[in-house]
Scaffold this motif. Structure first.
Motif, mmCIF file in Angstrom:
data_model
loop_
_atom_site.group_PDB
_atom_site.id
_atom_site.type_symbol
_atom_site.label_atom_id
_atom_site.label_comp_id
_atom_site.label_asym_id
_atom_site.label_seq_id
_atom_site.Cartn_x
_atom_site.Cartn_y
_atom_site.Cartn_z
ATOM 1 N N LEU A 36 9.991 15.916 3.655
ATOM 2 C CA LEU A 36 9.865 15.930 2.208
ATOM 3 C C LEU A 36 10.791 14.857 1.645
ATOM 4 N N TRP A 37 10.215 13.943 0.850
ATOM 5 C CA TRP A 37 11.008 12.857 0.264
ATOM 6 C C TRP A 37 11.313 13.190 -1.183
ATOM 7 N N GLU A 38 12.592 13.148 -1.510
ATOM 8 C CA GLU A 38 13.051 13.517 -2.852
ATOM 9 C C GLU A 38 13.718 12.312 -3.512
ATOM 10 N N ALA A 39 13.299 12.020 -4.747
ATOM 11 C CA ALA A 39 13.887 10.919 -5.514
ATOM 12 C C ALA A 39 15.047 11.450 -6.339
ATOM 13 N N VAL A 40 16.204 10.821 -6.191
ATOM 14 C CA VAL A 40 17.388 11.188 -6.957
ATOM 15 C C VAL A 40 17.788 9.977 -7.801
ATOM 16 N N GLY A 41 17.798 10.155 -9.101
ATOM 17 C CA GLY A 41 18.134 9.046 -9.984
ATOM 18 C C GLY A 41 16.912 8.536 -10.722
ATOM 19 N N ASP A 42 17.034 7.336 -11.276
ATOM 20 C CA ASP A 42 15.953 6.742 -12.053
ATOM 21 C C ASP A 42 14.749 6.456 -11.157
ATOM 22 N N LEU B 72 17.072 7.935 -2.133
ATOM 23 C CA LEU B 72 15.893 8.561 -1.545
ATOM 24 C C LEU B 72 16.353 9.507 -0.457
ATOM 25 N N ARG B 73 16.095 10.792 -0.663
ATOM 26 C CA ARG B 73 16.559 11.799 0.292
ATOM 27 C C ARG B 73 15.411 12.265 1.173
ATOM 28 N N GLU B 74 15.738 12.472 2.421
ATOM 29 C CA GLU B 74 14.766 12.942 3.397
ATOM 30 C C GLU B 74 15.155 14.350 3.829
ATOM 31 N N THR B 75 14.224 15.293 3.672
ATOM 32 C CA THR B 75 14.482 16.680 4.030
ATOM 33 C C THR B 75 13.418 17.159 5.000
ATOM 34 N N THR C 207 0.841 -1.192 0.000
ATOM 35 C CA THR C 207 0.000 0.000 0.000
ATOM 36 C C THR C 207 0.880 1.246 0.000
ATOM 37 N N GLY C 208 0.248 2.386 -0.226
ATOM 38 C CA GLY C 208 0.985 3.649 -0.251
ATOM 39 C C GLY C 208 1.446 3.998 -1.649
ATOM 40 N N THR C 209 1.475 5.293 -1.960
ATOM 41 C CA THR C 209 1.926 5.773 -3.264
ATOM 42 C C THR C 209 2.958 6.867 -3.068
ATOM 43 N N GLY C 210 3.621 7.207 -4.166
ATOM 44 C CA GLY C 210 4.621 8.266 -4.109
ATOM 45 C C GLY C 210 5.923 7.778 -3.496
ATOM 46 N N TYR C 211 6.772 8.741 -3.128
ATOM 47 C CA TYR C 211 8.108 8.394 -2.643
ATOM 48 C C TYR C 211 8.201 8.345 -1.125
#
Length: 1024
Positions: A478-484, A457-460, A410-414
């Motif tokens: 705030l979760w930020e995706a870095v890369g593919d 996966l970066r956490e800010t 379950t859950g969507t997004g990063y």
């Protein structure tokens, strides 16, 4: 060490090669280079020694403050360009035009005539004009035209500069221990550059890490095949093409990954040293530019023929009695030329295109060249990738299929928030423990996918303030995706099920990177909790990865994989793909040793070191243990379906080309309306795979396939190029989207190459004509709409300008040939009397015409531009219909102008006024003022009529406020010419009476009435 020595030391560290650039460069850059003492080749130094000499820690890179200091010291990372052209030279360049030379010749002729008249005047008598007003006015108008052209050109340059800033190349560097994406121009010596497939290399650098890294260096060395790179120190100096541990500015990564420390930037790079030898090539004219050249040529020839006919007719009928007749005849020829050619056309066209490109940029479509706009309206096929363009590119792992069963996340997004739910039917059938086994295997599967991974996966922490009495604050994450995004989705899923605990002890020691040909990747990692023992972790397309698996992990035990296992896995792939999931398989292999040298088959070099892991995939990627696969969903963009329908309505076919599974591609295509199908069986019959394309026997069969199929799956980069070329052979104008380095050939070959601004590689962006700042398919359709609107507006102001100028030519030609009938020349008079002066024609062309033409360049669409079929590039910008409009309006315009003059002359066809006390010259001045004014107002009404070929002028009459403003401005300018005394003298005009104004407006209205009647006939013919 004092500051000066310290600066010189840092300067020498930044430039190992130390050669100064050749050529005429600015003194500042010369001084910077001359300070540098010769240094050894960095390819001969150990990588760590290079890093130490540059004062940088390879693990953290430069700090932002240090990078800014070095940027200020060494300057931007760019090649020195030619000195900017001074403004005064740009202004003088406005006079470099054959028409200007013609007008200057007219000025000389006018001055000669003035001197002769002054010389022949009797002593004490008033002979000739006090000043050569004709010559003065022509020069003043030339200066005004040059000023306007300079201003318009400057605005266009500013627009192009703004676009270049939006498309500035960028580079990934390590700053303060984190990967940051910066403009390439800001890269400095000592920066740690992170390289990946498709990246353009921003500067010269020494490699510190390389995994299957191959670099295309043809632009620098001429080597046509990409060169393999490694980190080994060279034993001796070698030629540029043989420095395998170096990367160079201007080249591009075609495969693999790596990190390099920048040793030289800007003019101190290898390409900078030969920059003076590089010669810029002129771009070919676009079809629109060629059309304008063609029109100018046709007009020039026509005017020369008309002028020759008039001169011969005058010579035969009246003869040339003296030098005055010759001068008058030459001035007549100049008047015809001035009347025929729209002087401001080039500047107006540039400004309209620049404004259109700026509007496109506001809609996230960045067009790199102004004249590429015209091609957009002609697109008949849009070939698009799926991921990120047609879909949201928010990859989410929803299913995990293992040998023991299946689970859902379950859950969507990063955000790593969600839980695992067993959905396998085995538990319901009475198989005890199947759900627990599937969940345990799912954790292992996700752990393998997270280890064999280059994403991050970066956490800010983001602080927010709640409104209230206490103004309390709280921290959100705030979760930020870095890369593919696909790789990041695996990390997110692993975090959801706490699989990160399984891989926390692993340290990567090597990588075999993913490529579009391999369709898989693997890493070798050591387990710090198990004496550093090594394990291979792999992920990739399930059907590909299965070929390297000989074992399978079931409920905690490993056994040989059977044919039944393979069939069951492939059946699950088909099922998930039919549900629009992208599938990725995971496998691993314990190597049982802490040293790669002890693994059977691993290659050892002469020095006893293990050969680069990336080159040993055949040894490490076999006998793998299959653990499971994941189903990843990337939902379609909600707005794309409407855009596909809009494109279809405009006669544009949408083609999806993707590397995904055929059923996944077909289901997404069906959801978006690209294909029309209702079931999985039907979907499969509407898709072609790369393998099926390879099996087609010949080019004819390939063309027949691409003519009917709109979805392609499991394709390689070479297939994309073949599909584009096939569609072009069928006469289509093809737009092709791309993001990876291997897409660049297809993007460059397409008529409209479109690069992804977010996910696109720098190589692809450089190959494209347009960049999507939002990676959205809908932006392409919006750009096509804008392109069609711009092209329509170009046709509008061309219809207006050319019909107006043809009207002027017919006025001069008819006024000379019918001078006796119209009363322009009186019986017994000598010399040539032109109906309108050259200065009056210049006034109309350069001032009164320019403002309405510019306003028509931003005219709202008068009809539905997306309801038409695409225009073919072979179609003329000015077609037969438009020439009909131009000639018809030109004839009407000339007729009403000459009629208006006739009504104020003695001996005319419509009136028979006597030559009263004011004399024929004064009467001729009044008649000229009438004709001049009628022509101006007829052209203002023609501007309204020219907005459409067949639609009534009253449809959307007040939609373009700019056009009405331009008409008002032109009217005020004409009133000034008629009523301001010194302008009366300059332009040969006199004030008009109220009755004369009624005549002017009434005759000018005939142009609008005639245009409306013609359009009514055309609409009736269309209805029939």
């Amino acid at each position: 060490m004092d500051d000066r020595k310290k600066d010189q030391s840092i300067q020498s560290h930044a430039n190992f090669d130390g050669d100064s650039a050749t050529g005429d460069r600015t003194q500042i850059r010369q001084d910077q280079q001359n300070q540098q003492p010769p240094q050894i080749d960095p390819s001969l130094a150990d990588a760590q020694a290079v890093a130490a000499s540059l004062g940088v820690d390879p693990n953290t890179g430069l700090s932002q403050a240090e990078a800014e200091r070095r940027l200020a010291q060494y300057g931007p990372n760019e090649l020195a360009s030619a000195p900017p052209v001074p403004k005064w030279k740009k202004f003088l360049a406005q006079f470099k035009d054959p028409l200007v030379y013609l007008l200057l010749a007219a000025t000389g002729i006018s001055l000669i005539a003035w001197f002769i008249e002054k010389a022949n005047a009797a002593p004490g008598a008033e002979g000739g004009e006090i000043l050569p007003f004709d010559a003065i006015v022509i020069v003043l108008i030339l200066i005004v035209n040059a000023v306007l052209g300079y201003i318009q050109e400057s605005k266009a340059e500013e627009a192009v500069e703004a676009l270049s800033q939006m498309t500035a190349p960028q580079t990934n560097v390590l700053r303060d221990g984190k990967i940051a994406r910066i403009n390439t121009v800001d890269v400095v010596p000592g920066d740690m550059v992170v390289l990946g497939e498709g990246d353009s290399i921003p500067a010269d650098g020494r490699l510190l890490a390389a995994a299957s890294l191959r670099v295309a260096e043809a632009s620098l060395t001429g080597e046509s095949v990409p060169v393999g790179k490694n980190v080994d120190t060279l034993a001796e100096a070698k030629a540029l093409g043989d420095r395998a541990n170096m990367v160079f500015n201007g080249t591009s990564v075609t495969q693999g990954t790596g990190r390099a420390i920048v040793t030289s930037t800007g003019m101190r790079t290898q390409v900078g040293k030969i920059a003076d030898l590089l010669q810029a090539t002129d771009d070919d004219d676009s079809p629109l530019q060629k059309e304008m050249n063609y029109v100018s040529k046709i007009l020039g020839i026509a005017v020369c023929i008309i002028a020759a006919v008039v001169l011969v007719a005058l010579a035969l009928t009246e003869g040339f009695n003296d030098i005055h007749d010759v001068i008058d005849s030459l001035l007549l020829s100049v008047s015809l030329a001035v009347a025929a050619v729209p002087e401001g056309l080039a500047a107006i066209l540039t400004v309209v295109l620049a404004l259109g490109v700026r509007r496109m940029a506001e809609h996230h479509a960045i067009v790199k060249k102004l004249h590429s706009v015209e091609t957009l309206g002609s697109a008949s096929v849009i070939c698009s990738d799926k991921t990120g363009t047609l879909t949201r590119n928010e990859m989410t792992v929803e299913r995990v299929v293992t040998p023991s069963g299946e689970v859902q996340l379950t859950g969507t997004g990063y955000a790593p928030e969600g839980r695992m739910i067993a959905i396998d039917a085995a538990e319901a059938a009475g198989i005890t423990g199947a759900a627990e086994a599937a969940q345990a295997e799912a954790v292992t599967t996700l752990a393998v996918g997270a280890i064999a991974n280059d994403g991050e996966l970066r956490e800010t922490a983001v602080e927010t303030v709640r409104n209230g009495a206490d103004s309390a604050s709280s921290a959100n994450t705030l979760w930020e995706a870095v890369g593919d995004p696909t790789e990041v989705s695996l990390i997110v899923a692993a975090r959801k099920v706490k699989a990160d605990r399984k891989y926390a002890n692993y340290t990567r020691v090597g990588e075999i990177p993913f490529t579009s040909d391999r369709k898989r990747m693997a890493v070798v990692a050591q387990d710090n909790a198990d004496a550093g023992r090594l394990t291979v972790f792999a992920k990739g397309a399930p059907d590909v990865l299965l070929g390297y698996c000989s074992r399978i992990a079931v409920n905690g035990a490993v056994r040989p994989m059977t044919q039944g296992d393979r069939q069951q896995i492939l059946a699950a792939v088909e099922r998930l793909s039919a549900e629009a999931y992208r599938t990725l398989g995971q496998a691993y292999r314990p190597l049982g040793t802490a040293s790669l040298a002890d693994v059977p088959g691993v290659a050892i070099n002469a020095a006893g070191h293990v050969v680069d892991i990336a080159e040993q995939s055949d040894v490490l990627e076999n006998d793998l243990i299959w653990v499971g696969m994941v189903g990843i969903i990337d939902p379609p963009r909600t707005e794309v379906r409407d855009s596909v329908a809009e494109a279809h309505r405009a006669g544009i076919r949408t083609v999806m080309i993707t590397g995904d599974h055929p059923l996944t591609a077909a289901r997404i295509a069906s959801d978006l309306g690209i294909i029309d199908a209702t079931g999985a069986a039907d979907l499969g019959s509407t898709v072609l795979t790369g393998t099926q394309l390879d099996e087609l026997p010949d080019e004819a069969a390939f063309d027949n396939a691409t003519r009917n199929i709109s979805v392609y799956a499991r394709v390689a980069p070479e297939h994309k190029l073949k599909i584009v070329e096939s569609l072009q052979r069928q006469g289509n104008i093809v737009a092709m989207t791309g993001d990876g380095v291997n897409d660049a050939p297809a993007v460059k070959t397409a008529d409209i190459g479109v690069a992804m601004g977010i996910t696109g590689t720098e190589v692809t962006k450089q190959s494209a004509k347009m960049i999507l700042a939002d990676d959205n398919f809908s932006t392409i359709v919006e750009a096509v709409r804008e392109g069609r609107g711009i092209f329509d507006n170009i046709r509008k102001f061309l219809r207006y300008l050319l019909s107006s100028n043809v009207g002027e030519v017919f006025t001069v030609f008819g006024g000379v040939m019918l001078a006796g009938f119209l009363g322009i020349s009186q019986p017994g008079s000598q010399g040539v009397t032109v109906p309108l002066l050259a200065t009056q024609l210049l006034w109309i062309n350069l001032l009164t015409d320019a403002a309405p033409a510019l306003a028509m360049g931003v005219d709202p669409s008068t009809d539905d531009v997306m309801a038409r079929k695409p225009r073919k590039l072979t179609d003329r910008v000015i077609d037969g219909q438009m020439w009909g409009d131009i000639i018809f309006i030109g004839i009407i315009m000339a007729a009403v102008t000459l009629i208006g003059m006739d009504m104020h002359l003695a001996g005319g066809l419509f009136t028979d006024r006597s030559v009263d006390a004011i004399g024929h010259d004064a009467q001729m001045t009044e008649a000229r003022t009438m004709g001049f004014t009628i022509l101006v107002f007829a052209q203002m009404l023609n501007a309204l009529c020219s907005r459409s070929h067949d639609q009534s002028v009253f449809v959307g009459l007040f939609a373009n406020k700019w056009l009405w403003g331009a008409i008002a401005l032109s009217t005020l300018l004409q009133l000034a010419v008629v009523y301001v005394p010194f302008l009366n003298t300059a332009f040969g005009t006199v004030p008009l009476s109220a009755g004369a104004w009624v005549e002017c407006l009434g005759l000018a209205m005939i142009v609008l009435v005639a245009s409306e009647l013609r359009k009514c006939v055309l609409r009736a013919m269309h209805r029939r």
